[in-house]
Design an enzyme around this catalytic site. Structure first.
Site, PDB file in Angstrom:
ATOM      1  N   GLU A  46       0.751  -1.185  -0.072  1.00  0.00           N
ATOM      2  CA  GLU A  46       0.038   0.030  -0.017  1.00  0.00           C
ATOM      3  C   GLU A  46       0.951   1.458   0.012  1.00  0.00           C
ATOM      4  O   GLU A  46       1.960   1.267   0.426  1.00  0.00           O
ATOM      5  CB  GLU A  46      -0.894   0.100   1.105  1.00  0.00           C
ATOM      6  N   THR A  47       0.466   2.208  -0.884  1.00  0.00           N
ATOM      7  CA  THR A  47       0.774   3.594  -0.484  1.00  0.00           C
ATOM      8  C   THR A  47      -0.440   4.495   0.162  1.00  0.00           C
ATOM      9  O   THR A  47      -1.489   4.377  -0.529  1.00  0.00           O
ATOM     10  CB  THR A  47       0.989   4.425  -2.042  1.00  0.00           C
TER      11      THR A  47
END
Length: 263
Positions: A46-47
Site C-alpha cells: 500500500e501507498t
C-alpha cells in the site's frame, strides 16, 4: 511537483520484516489517477495518502498497486509511525476513512502503537464458492466471510504454512480476498492472506483482516487478548485486544526510507 515520501516496515521490530507501506502527506487530495499511478510505481502493498484536517487529525486513503483499498491496517500503523516521528509532542492522532470512520491511534511504550478499529467479525457460510476450493491446495475445515474476505479455517498451523494458492482461481472471488488461518503452536493463531484480485499473490502482514480474525479466535479460544502471527516470508506479529464491538491492534514499526518524488 515535489512530494515527501516515507517508507516504513509495519508490524515488525526488525527492518526488512513485516509489511512495507509508503506514506505521503499533502495539503489537499491529489487526483485519483495520480495517487494510483504513484502507488503502482512504488509497487508496495500500500501507498498511503494523508491530508490534515486540524492538529492531530487527518483523512487517510490507501492504494495498492492495482486499486484503492477501503481499509488497510499496516499502512495505518505506518502512517501513525511517521506522524508521531515528525510531531514528537503527539501522543495520539485520529485518522478518518469512510469504510471505518474515525480511528484513534495511540503511541505506547517500547515503540508500540495501538489502533482502535471496528470489529468486522466473519460469519460462517454454507455455499462455498468452487473457485475458493479450487484455489487452495488444502481443503479448509470451515469457511466464513466478512465484508473483506473469505476465511478458510484449518486445524493446524502446518496446513496454513503449507497451503498453496492459485491466483487465477482466487481472482474469481473478486472483490473478496482470502485469508487462511489456524490455531498457532506458539501464537494464539496464525494466518496468511491472498489477494490477487486487489493487490498481489500474498500480502506480508494484513492488519485489516485481524479485525475479523481476532473476534473469531476470541470466541473459539475464550480469550480477549490474543497474540497473532502472519506466516508470510517476511512475517509479522500483531497483538489483538477485543473491547466489545471494537478491536484494538498493537504493533511496532521500523523506518526504512525518507525522500521525495517528482510528479
Amino acid at each position: 511537483m515535489k512530494l515527501n515520501i516515507d517508507i516504513v516496515d509495519a508490524f515488525t521490530s526488525t527492518q526488512f520484516g513485516g509489511n512495507s507501506a509508503a506514506v505521503i502527506t499533502t495539503d489537499t487530495w491529489l487526483t485519483e489517477n495520480l495517487m494510483q499511478s504513484i502507488a503502482a510505481e512504488n509497487n508496495l502493498s500500500e501507498t498511503t495518502f494523508l491530508v490534515p484536517v486540524e492538529s492531530g487529525v487527518y483523512d487517510i486513503r490507501w492504494f495498492s498497486p492495482l486499486t484503492e483499498i477501503a481499509f488497510c491496517g499496516h499502512a495505518t500503523l505506518a502512517s501513525a509511525f511517521v506522524l508521531f516521528n515528525k510531531n514528537p509532542t503527539f501522543q495520539q492522532v485520529t485518522l478518518s476513512a469512510p469504510a471505518v470512520g474515525s480511528m484513534l491511534i495511540n503511541k505506547l511504550d517500547k515503540g508500540y502503537i495501538e489502533m482502535d478499529f471496528p470489529s468486522f467479525a466473519p460469519k460462517a457460510i454454507q455455499d462455498i464458492p468452487e473457485a475458493l476450493i479450487a484455489g487452495l491446495s488444502i481443503r479448509p475445515q470451515q469457511v466464513l466471510k466478512n465484508q473483506q474476505a473469505y476465511f478458510a479455517v484449518y486445524n493446524s498451523e502446518f496446513d496454513v504454512r503449507a497451503v498453496e494458492q492459485s491466483s487465477e482461481q482466487l481472482k474469481q472471488l473478486a472483490p473478496f480476498d482470502v485469508v487462511v488461518t489456524a490455531p498457532g503452536e506458539i501464537y494464539d493463531f496464525v494466518s496468511r492472506y491472498f489477494w490477487p484480485a486487489n493487490g498481489g499473490d500474498e500480502d506480508p502482514v494484513t492488519g485489516s483482516i485481524h479485525t475479523g480474525l481476532a473476534p473469531y479466535w476470541s470466541i473459539r479460544l475464550g480469550k480477549k487478548e490474543l497474540h497473532a502471527y502472519q506466516a508470510s516470508k517476511r512475517g509479522g506479529e500483531i497483538m489483538c485486544i477485543i473491547d466489545k464491538d471494537r478491536v484494538k491492534l498493537r504493533g511496532q514499526a521500523v523506518h526504512y526510507l525518507s525522500g521525495s518524488i517528482e510528479v
